[in-house]
Design a protein around this motif. Structure first.
Motif, PDB file in Angstrom:
ATOM      1  N   THR A 179     -30.264 -50.511 104.765  1.00  0.00           N
ATOM      2  CA  THR A 179     -30.675 -50.735 106.147  1.00  0.00           C
ATOM      3  C   THR A 179     -31.803 -51.755 106.205  1.00  0.00           C
ATOM      4  N   VAL A 180     -32.775 -51.604 105.328  1.00  0.00           N
ATOM      5  CA  VAL A 180     -33.892 -52.550 105.279  1.00  0.00           C
ATOM      6  C   VAL A 180     -33.394 -53.927 104.850  1.00  0.00           C
ATOM      7  N   ARG A 181     -32.518 -53.975 103.868  1.00  0.00           N
ATOM      8  CA  ARG A 181     -31.995 -55.253 103.387  1.00  0.00           C
ATOM      9  C   ARG A 181     -31.242 -55.996 104.488  1.00  0.00           C
ATOM     10  N   GLY A 183     -31.454 -55.369 107.875  1.00  0.00           N
ATOM     11  CA  GLY A 183     -32.311 -55.631 109.022  1.00  0.00           C
ATOM     12  C   GLY A 183     -33.298 -56.755 108.780  1.00  0.00           C
ATOM     13  N   ASP A 184     -33.740 -56.903 107.539  1.00  0.00           N
ATOM     14  CA  ASP A 184     -34.729 -57.917 107.187  1.00  0.00           C
ATOM     15  C   ASP A 184     -34.068 -59.112 106.511  1.00  0.00           C
ATOM     16  N   ALA A 190     -28.865 -58.876 110.431  1.00  0.00           N
ATOM     17  CA  ALA A 190     -29.720 -58.149 111.371  1.00  0.00           C
ATOM     18  C   ALA A 190     -28.960 -57.840 112.656  1.00  0.00           C
ATOM     19  N   ASP A 237     -39.421 -50.465 108.853  1.00  0.00           N
ATOM     20  CA  ASP A 237     -39.384 -51.295 107.650  1.00  0.00           C
ATOM     21  C   ASP A 237     -38.279 -52.342 107.718  1.00  0.00           C
ATOM     22  N   ALA A 238     -37.208 -52.028 108.442  1.00  0.00           N
ATOM     23  CA  ALA A 238     -36.083 -52.946 108.556  1.00  0.00           C
ATOM     24  C   ALA A 238     -36.308 -54.010 109.622  1.00  0.00           C
TER      25      ALA A 238
END
Length: 288
Positions: A179-181, A183-184, A190, A237-238
């Motif tokens: 999710t973080v990977r 979203g960011d 994203a 964080d994302a």
């Protein structure tokens, strides 16, 4: 009873699942303790077992379709973990409800309206971002439930919950990292994860208000609070704003009426079960 005590088979101690035992709880005292509501215990095990089985079937759809071989194997292994959890929970339900039914009876020979899974689990797989987002939600929520159930008054359910919690902690970490990977990452990734959360949003209230495990130590309010908090941190964080319309983290109820816990499902469950159950129903007397 601890989860270690569910390991059996004498000197070659191992988890009963996968050793050839017909009953995954082979060798375990399965009597319902005095003072435990057997009907409530069976209902809890059935609902959580249905969540796991349906989720596992959706993850199996990624075999040969995942973006990378490593992710295909990871999703397959998570699905196998959930399938193992379903087996144990169905076996416990069959003893608690007095029918003595095995896991095949629950998995293969019930109609869609007899299933008690949350509806989020049965939604079509969508793209990889949706699968990751749904896995995150279900893992965070299910881990909160299982950790609460480690103190359940039924020692068998307590041990099943403890074993499941170890697996779910990995599922949560895998989904959170992706999710973080996403979203960011790029504008495309994203955008896809934002679209996934928008699709998930109407269904979250069913989890946040679920009372399935309440009688056995799973306080609904505590589970909901922990689920909201963990999702908030991952979404932050994302780079996703958890205060906007992506997720109704403060919503007390679902915006979609009905509940899978009452046998009210989407139109997607029936075809999923038809595929899952087809071989067993075509050969009901077969042994595997």
């Amino acid at each position: 009873m601890t989860d270690e005590e569910l390991y059996v088979d004498g000197d070659s101690a191992r988890w009963a699942f996968g050793t050839g035992f017909t009953d995954p709880l082979h060798g375990v005292d399965q009597s319902v303790p005095e003072g435990v509501d057997a009907e409530g215990l069976a209902a809890c095990c059935l609902a959580l077992g249905d969540d796991a089985l349906v989720s596992a079937q959706r993850l199996a759809e990624w075999c040969t379709r995942a973006p990378e071989l490593e992710e295909e194997l990871a999703l397959a292994n998570i699905g196998l973990d959930l399938l193992g959890q379903a087996r144990l929970l169905y076996a416990r339900a069959g003893r608690a409800d007095g029918t003595g039914r095995g896991e095949d009876a629950y998995a293969y020979f019930r109609a869609p309206e007899d299933f008690r899974n949350v509806r989020l689990a049965e939604l079509p797989g969508g793209d990889f971002a949706f699968t990751v987002a749904r896995l995150l939600v279900l893992s965070v929520w299910r881990l909160a439930v299982c950790e609460a159930l480690t103190a359940a008054p039924d020692p068998v359910l307590s041990a099943i919950a403890a074993k499941s919690a170890k697996e779910l902690a990995y599922h949560r970490r895998y989904a959170a990292e992706w999710t973080v990977r996403l979203g960011d990452g790029t504008a495309e990734s994203a955008g896809r994860v934002r679209a996934a959360w928008a699709t998930l949003a109407p269904w979250l209230g069913e989890l946040l208000t679920d009372r399935t495990a309440e009688l056995l130590g799973g306080d609904p309010a505590a589970v909901a609070t922990r689920t909201r908090l963990e999702l908030f941190h991952v979404l932050t964080d994302a780079g996703l704003n958890p205060s906007d319309d992506l997720t109704p983290l403060d919503a007390p109820t679902s915006s979609v009426p009905g509940s899978g816990r009452d046998g009210e499902h989407t139109s997607h469950l029936a075809p999923l079960l038809a595929e899952l159950q087809s071989v067993a129903r075509a050969h009901p007397d077969a042994s595997w």
